[in-house]
Design an enzyme around this catalytic site. Sequence first.
Site, PDB file in Angstrom:
ATOM      1  N   TYR A  22       0.794  -1.220   0.000  1.00  0.00           N
ATOM      2  CA  TYR A  22       0.000   0.000   0.000  1.00  0.00           C
ATOM      3  C   TYR A  22       0.832   1.279   0.000  1.00  0.00           C
ATOM      4  O   TYR A  22       0.258   2.369  -0.092  1.00  0.00           O
ATOM      5  CB  TYR A  22      -0.926   0.015   1.219  1.00  0.00           C
ATOM      6  CG  TYR A  22      -1.896  -1.129   1.239  1.00  0.00           C
ATOM      7  CD1 TYR A  22      -3.065  -1.090   0.489  1.00  0.00           C
ATOM      8  CD2 TYR A  22      -1.630  -2.272   1.989  1.00  0.00           C
ATOM      9  CE1 TYR A  22      -3.952  -2.146   0.492  1.00  0.00           C
ATOM     10  CE2 TYR A  22      -2.518  -3.343   2.006  1.00  0.00           C
ATOM     11  CZ  TYR A  22      -3.674  -3.270   1.253  1.00  0.00           C
ATOM     12  OH  TYR A  22      -4.552  -4.327   1.257  1.00  0.00           O
ATOM     13  N   ALA A  23       2.136   1.176   0.083  1.00  0.00           N
ATOM     14  CA  ALA A  23       2.961   2.383   0.118  1.00  0.00           C
ATOM     15  C   ALA A  23       4.380   2.059  -0.340  1.00  0.00           C
ATOM     16  O   ALA A  23       4.810   0.897  -0.317  1.00  0.00           O
ATOM     17  CB  ALA A  23       2.985   2.979   1.528  1.00  0.00           C
ATOM     18  N   LEU A  24       5.085   3.086  -0.747  1.00  0.00           N
ATOM     19  CA  LEU A  24       6.496   2.960  -1.113  1.00  0.00           C
ATOM     20  C   LEU A  24       7.369   3.494   0.019  1.00  0.00           C
ATOM     21  O   LEU A  24       6.924   4.346   0.796  1.00  0.00           O
ATOM     22  CB  LEU A  24       6.775   3.745  -2.393  1.00  0.00           C
ATOM     23  CG  LEU A  24       6.217   3.153  -3.683  1.00  0.00           C
ATOM     24  CD1 LEU A  24       6.229   4.200  -4.790  1.00  0.00           C
ATOM     25  CD2 LEU A  24       7.016   1.926  -4.094  1.00  0.00           C
TER      26      LEU A  24
ATOM     27  N   SER B  30       8.956   7.451  -3.383  1.00  0.00           N
ATOM     28  CA  SER B  30       7.618   7.816  -3.830  1.00  0.00           C
ATOM     29  C   SER B  30       7.651   9.180  -4.510  1.00  0.00           C
ATOM     30  O   SER B  30       8.287  10.113  -4.019  1.00  0.00           O
ATOM     31  CB  SER B  30       6.655   7.866  -2.644  1.00  0.00           C
ATOM     32  OG  SER B  30       5.413   8.427  -3.040  1.00  0.00           O
TER      33      SER B  30
ATOM     34  N   HIS C  18       5.389  11.190  -4.423  1.00  0.00           N
ATOM     35  CA  HIS C  18       4.744  12.126  -3.507  1.00  0.00           C
ATOM     36  C   HIS C  18       5.771  12.859  -2.641  1.00  0.00           C
ATOM     37  O   HIS C  18       5.452  13.919  -2.085  1.00  0.00           O
ATOM     38  CB  HIS C  18       3.740  11.387  -2.621  1.00  0.00           C
ATOM     39  CG  HIS C  18       2.492  10.991  -3.343  1.00  0.00           C
ATOM     40  ND1 HIS C  18       1.505  11.888  -3.692  1.00  0.00           N
ATOM     41  CD2 HIS C  18       2.067   9.782  -3.803  1.00  0.00           C
ATOM     42  CE1 HIS C  18       0.526  11.256  -4.321  1.00  0.00           C
ATOM     43  NE2 HIS C  18       0.843   9.982  -4.405  1.00  0.00           N
TER      44      HIS C  18
ATOM     45  N   ASP D  83      -2.699  12.716  -6.357  1.00  0.00           N
ATOM     46  CA  ASP D  83      -3.735  11.720  -6.590  1.00  0.00           C
ATOM     47  C   ASP D  83      -5.047  12.463  -6.796  1.00  0.00           C
ATOM     48  O   ASP D  83      -5.479  13.243  -5.933  1.00  0.00           O
ATOM     49  CB  ASP D  83      -3.841  10.765  -5.402  1.00  0.00           C
ATOM     50  CG  ASP D  83      -2.603   9.899  -5.254  1.00  0.00           C
ATOM     51  OD1 ASP D  83      -1.863   9.748  -6.239  1.00  0.00           O
ATOM     52  OD2 ASP D  83      -2.382   9.372  -4.142  1.00  0.00           O
TER      53      ASP D  83
ATOM     54  N   GLU E 131      -2.819   2.765 -11.777  1.00  0.00           N
ATOM     55  CA  GLU E 131      -3.379   3.735 -10.834  1.00  0.00           C
ATOM     56  C   GLU E 131      -4.025   4.869 -11.629  1.00  0.00           C
ATOM     57  O   GLU E 131      -3.343   5.814 -12.035  1.00  0.00           O
ATOM     58  CB  GLU E 131      -2.304   4.283  -9.895  1.00  0.00           C
ATOM     59  CG  GLU E 131      -1.725   3.234  -8.967  1.00  0.00           C
ATOM     60  CD  GLU E 131      -0.836   3.826  -7.878  1.00  0.00           C
ATOM     61  OE1 GLU E 131      -0.527   5.032  -7.967  1.00  0.00           O
ATOM     62  OE2 GLU E 131      -0.463   3.085  -6.960  1.00  0.00           O
TER      63      GLU E 131
ATOM     64  N   HIS F 151      -3.277   8.590 -10.171  1.00  0.00           N
ATOM     65  CA  HIS F 151      -1.963   9.181  -9.892  1.00  0.00           C
ATOM     66  C   HIS F 151      -1.425   9.906 -11.128  1.00  0.00           C
ATOM     67  O   HIS F 151      -1.082   9.282 -12.136  1.00  0.00           O
ATOM     68  CB  HIS F 151      -0.980   8.092  -9.457  1.00  0.00           C
ATOM     69  CG  HIS F 151       0.377   8.619  -9.081  1.00  0.00           C
ATOM     70  ND1 HIS F 151       0.829   8.657  -7.777  1.00  0.00           N
ATOM     71  CD2 HIS F 151       1.376   9.139  -9.823  1.00  0.00           C
ATOM     72  CE1 HIS F 151       2.050   9.176  -7.758  1.00  0.00           C
ATOM     73  NE2 HIS F 151       2.401   9.472  -8.999  1.00  0.00           N
TER      74      HIS F 151
END
Length: 287
Positions: free
Chosen positions: A147-149, A154, A156, A163, A206, A209
């Site tokens: 669910y995450a980097l 990332s 982000h 997003d 995604e 994104h």
Amino acid sequence: MKKWAFVLACCLLTGCAKHAPAASSKVMIDYPKSEEITYSQTDTSMKALRVQKDQVYQGNLVLINKDHEVHPEGIQTDIVSLLNHQELINGFGLLDNTIELSQNVVEQFGKMVAAAAKDDVNHFVISSGYRDFAKQEQLYKEKGSDYALPAGNSEHNLGLALDIGSSLESMDQAPEGKWLKEHAADYGFILRYPADKTDITGIQYEPWHFRYVGLPHSKIMQSNNLTLEEYLDWLHEHNTVYVNVDGQRYEITYKEVRRETAFQIPANHTYELSGDNQEWVIATIKL
């Protein structure tokens, strides 16, 4: 990988159906030999632009993925809290009041949303924007790799990615998602993780994104169905190209920068520089 914000709001903002690349007319591209590169008589005043090594890690085209981390120099310097800049929130909503993003990216997003509104597409929501390393690391520990980097890997953490959702339905079905697939590149944005390129990006589809890369790069990538990874490889292969996009001609030059290098820039033209987060810098000149 799924994004945590959309796991929390999946009923509103996510989707998983595959899609085909957006239809787009081909941009006009020339591949000159180095000895053939010339400028018009109005461009005879040239200046040597000295580029330092740290430029490799900065700019709209820096590559961030599991193999290429965000460098401190690459984080956008104009990160703002959208809650504290209500003047930037025009025509879209926020999932929560903690969202931060590059001010320039928000401004470009606002232009894009305004254009969509003319087509009666007006239910955009920003679900996530910039995250600092501490927040990213906390999310990674809480949510895990599904669910995450990790912090630093990332987009982000860069400030150039956001997003985007719809308050109507999932982005792969919503009018907002369909409109962006066709028009986002006109405003400098790309769908970063397409359904047909998961083997290249390493990230599952995604539809929410989006990444700001700027013009003309977004248009070239959309027209040729290229991810950022593929686009940088393409530039590396050709070194210098001339591109006509929407009536504007550009020169794009890709050079290696180990310590310092010089770009010859026409003195009377505007330009932008971006590193690739590896060893090269791209100069984009309006001709």
